[in-house]
Enzyme design. Structure first.
Site, PDB file in Angstrom:
ATOM      1  N   ASP A  10     -39.349  -0.044 -48.879  1.00 29.02           N
ATOM      2  CA  ASP A  10     -37.985  -0.261 -48.381  1.00 29.02           C
ATOM      3  C   ASP A  10     -37.110   0.866 -48.931  1.00 29.02           C
ATOM      4  OD1 ASP A  10     -35.634  -1.431 -47.359  1.00 29.02           O
ATOM      5  OD2 ASP A  10     -35.312  -2.588 -49.183  1.00 29.02           O
ATOM      6  N   SER A  11     -35.913   1.002 -48.358  1.00 33.28           N
ATOM      7  CA  SER A  11     -34.964   1.989 -48.864  1.00 33.28           C
ATOM      8  C   SER A  11     -34.474   1.604 -50.265  1.00 33.28           C
ATOM      9  CB  SER A  11     -33.764   2.071 -47.923  1.00 33.28           C
ATOM     10  OG  SER A  11     -33.175   0.792 -47.787  1.00 33.28           O
ATOM     11  N   TYR A  42     -30.389   4.042 -46.555  1.00 35.74           N
ATOM     12  CA  TYR A  42     -30.909   4.804 -45.415  1.00 35.74           C
ATOM     13  C   TYR A  42     -30.007   4.609 -44.184  1.00 35.74           C
ATOM     14  CZ  TYR A  42     -35.576   5.678 -47.526  1.00 35.74           C
ATOM     15  OH  TYR A  42     -36.629   6.095 -48.292  1.00 35.74           O
ATOM     16  N   GLY A  43     -29.278   3.493 -44.173  1.00 34.53           N
ATOM     17  CA  GLY A  43     -28.555   3.063 -42.973  1.00 34.53           C
ATOM     18  C   GLY A  43     -27.498   4.008 -42.460  1.00 34.53           C
ATOM     19  N   CYS A  73     -38.121  -2.484 -44.137  1.00 37.82           N
ATOM     20  CA  CYS A  73     -36.765  -1.948 -44.037  1.00 37.82           C
ATOM     21  C   CYS A  73     -36.476  -1.795 -42.551  1.00 37.82           C
ATOM     22  CB  CYS A  73     -36.720  -0.597 -44.738  1.00 37.82           C
ATOM     23  SG  CYS A  73     -35.178   0.301 -44.528  1.00 37.82           S
ATOM     24  N   ASN A  74     -35.424  -2.417 -42.092  1.00 34.71           N
ATOM     25  CA  ASN A  74     -35.096  -2.344 -40.661  1.00 34.71           C
ATOM     26  C   ASN A  74     -34.755  -0.924 -40.250  1.00 34.71           C
ATOM     27  OD1 ASN A  74     -34.663  -5.304 -39.408  1.00 34.71           O
ATOM     28  ND2 ASN A  74     -34.315  -5.303 -41.601  1.00 34.71           N
ATOM     29  N   THR A  75     -34.002  -0.230 -41.116  1.00 36.72           N
ATOM     30  CA  THR A  75     -33.560   1.114 -40.782  1.00 36.72           C
ATOM     31  C   THR A  75     -34.770   2.047 -40.638  1.00 36.72           C
ATOM     32  OG1 THR A  75     -31.556   0.649 -42.036  1.00 36.72           O
ATOM     33  CG2 THR A  75     -31.981   2.940 -41.494  1.00 36.72           C
ATOM     34  N   GLU A 152     -24.966  -6.304 -52.592  1.00 31.56           N
ATOM     35  CA  GLU A 152     -25.435  -5.605 -53.797  1.00 31.56           C
ATOM     36  C   GLU A 152     -24.522  -5.878 -54.986  1.00 31.56           C
ATOM     37  OE1 GLU A 152     -27.215  -1.841 -53.605  1.00 31.56           O
ATOM     38  OE2 GLU A 152     -28.753  -3.044 -52.617  1.00 31.56           O
ATOM     39  N   CYS A 184     -31.416  -6.560 -41.091  1.00 33.14           N
ATOM     40  CA  CYS A 184     -31.320  -5.762 -42.317  1.00 33.14           C
ATOM     41  C   CYS A 184     -31.875  -6.625 -43.442  1.00 33.14           C
ATOM     42  CB  CYS A 184     -29.861  -5.377 -42.592  1.00 33.14           C
ATOM     43  SG  CYS A 184     -29.637  -4.554 -44.187  1.00 33.14           S
ATOM     44  N   THR A 185     -32.661  -5.999 -44.307  1.00 34.84           N
ATOM     45  CA  THR A 185     -33.336  -6.783 -45.356  1.00 34.84           C
ATOM     46  C   THR A 185     -32.368  -7.513 -46.287  1.00 34.84           C
ATOM     47  OG1 THR A 185     -33.415  -4.715 -46.572  1.00 34.84           O
ATOM     48  CG2 THR A 185     -35.452  -5.435 -45.500  1.00 34.84           C
ATOM     49  N   HIS A 186     -31.142  -7.006 -46.411  1.00 34.20           N
ATOM     50  CA  HIS A 186     -30.182  -7.650 -47.305  1.00 34.20           C
ATOM     51  C   HIS A 186     -29.600  -8.938 -46.726  1.00 34.20           C
ATOM     52  CE1 HIS A 186     -30.408  -3.943 -49.443  1.00 34.20           C
ATOM     53  NE2 HIS A 186     -29.356  -4.186 -50.207  1.00 34.20           N
TER      54      HIS A 186
HETATM   55  N1  DGL Z   1     -33.411  -1.898 -46.157  1.00 35.19           N
HETATM   56  C1  DGL Z   1     -32.275  -1.472 -45.370  1.00 35.19           C
HETATM   57  C2  DGL Z   1     -32.364  -2.139 -43.990  1.00 35.19           C
HETATM   58  O1  DGL Z   1     -33.059  -3.130 -43.809  1.00 35.19           O
HETATM   59  C3  DGL Z   1     -31.049  -1.799 -46.147  1.00 35.19           C
HETATM   60  C4  DGL Z   1     -29.870  -0.984 -45.866  1.00 35.19           C
HETATM   61  C5  DGL Z   1     -29.958   0.538 -45.986  1.00 35.19           C
HETATM   62  O2  DGL Z   1     -30.886   1.133 -46.541  1.00 35.19           O
HETATM   63  O3  DGL Z   1     -28.997   1.149 -45.506  1.00 35.19           O
HETATM   64  O4  DGL Z   1     -31.779  -1.685 -43.048  1.00 35.19           O
END
Ligand code: DGL
Length: 268
Positions: A10-11, A42-43, A73-75, A152, A184-186
């Site tokens: 993940d990011s 990463y977003g 990670c979705n991004t 966060e 998004c994982t969060h």
């Molecule tokens: N893991 C990222 C996602 O699911 C979290 C947000 C990011 O990296 O910007 O998109």
């Protein structure tokens, strides 16, 4: 049957929700998790950069001889999944497909909403994946990048967060969205706050969905570890930067767990 680990990345540490879901469902499997905390988020980055970062991490996981890679990670799933699949010859799964399949099964009124980071929403990956399964479904998207820093910082049950939830979701709700993919994982950490405001919104948690998909693929490819209740899998956690808040976030995303995080810098 294979004792090789499942590689998850993940990011940052949000993907630990995916790691936990996989560990809960498949406790015998060994897991190597990498969170790119030094280069988070990463977003807000370009597709090209997200592909480069994801490729570097995948290279590391391959060097550890993993049997499967989960892009938690979705991004990164939106930007880099096709690229990664072309690079390696082990299964690579992303959170998007799993979430979309679940949403299409659960849908009640032919409308699906999607929220994610700006990069995920702009990529239209969810839209394309939904259209592939059912071109007739109406889709409404909304970027909800601000949820990430709020979560966060642990600002979850607060007026600022409730206002932000309304700011991002009110229009989707008025458009008739009742099935909402948390892209998004969060975002699963906001489930309660969202449902306190919109009680009839069905929230699709992609982490839970991907665990079932991982189980299916491992069985199909005969890669699952020997099914033995005494067999407890190991979890190795790595992050590219260890910060003060990391331990707190680890507990927030992963629950109380004795596993420690080791610093590991990957730079291609
Ligand atoms: N893991 C990222 C996602 O699911 C979290 C947000 C990011 O990296 O910007 O998109």
């Amino acid at each position: 049957m294979s004792e090789r680990a499942i590689g998850i990345f993940d990011s940052g540490i949000g993907g630990l929700t995916v790691c936990k879901a996989i560990h809960d469902l498949l406790p015998g499997e060994n897991i190597i998790y990498f969170g790119d905390t030094a280069r988070f988020p990463y977003g807000t980055r370009s597709k090209e950069t997200i592909i480069r970062y994801s490729g570097e991490i995948t290279g590391y996981l391959i060097s550890r001889n993993v049997k499967m890679i989960v892009v938690a990670c979705n991004t990164a799933s939106a930007a880099a999944l096709d690229f990664l699949r072309g690079e390696v010859n082990i299964p690579v799964v992303g959170v998007i497909e799993a979430g979309v399949r679940a949403a299409c099964k659960r849908i009640k009124n032919r409308i699906i909403g999607v929220i994610g980071t700006r990069a995920t929403i702009n990529s239209l990956s969810y839209v394309k994946a939904i259209r592939q399964l059912d071109p007739e479904i109406k889709i409404f998207q909304q970027q909800a990048t601000l949820f990430v820093p709020l979560i966060e910082e642990g600002i979850i049950d607060s007026e600022i967060t409730r206002l932000t939830v309304k700011n991002y979701l009110q229009e989707l709700y008025e458009q008739g969205v009742r099935t909402l993919i948390l892209g998004c994982t969060h975002f699963p950490l906001l489930k309660k706050t969202i449902n306190d405001i919109y009680s009839d919104l069905d929230l699709v948690d992609t982490g839970i969905e991907i665990a079932a998909e991982v189980e299916k693929i491992l069985k199909e490819k005969n890669l699952a570890i020997k099914d033995d209740i005494n067999n407890k899998g190991t979890i190795e956690l790595y992050a590219s930067d260890i910060t003060e808040t990391l331990e707190r976030l680890k507990e927030m995303f992963f629950g109380h767990n004795d596993t420690s995080i080791t610093k590991l810098v990957i730079n291609g």
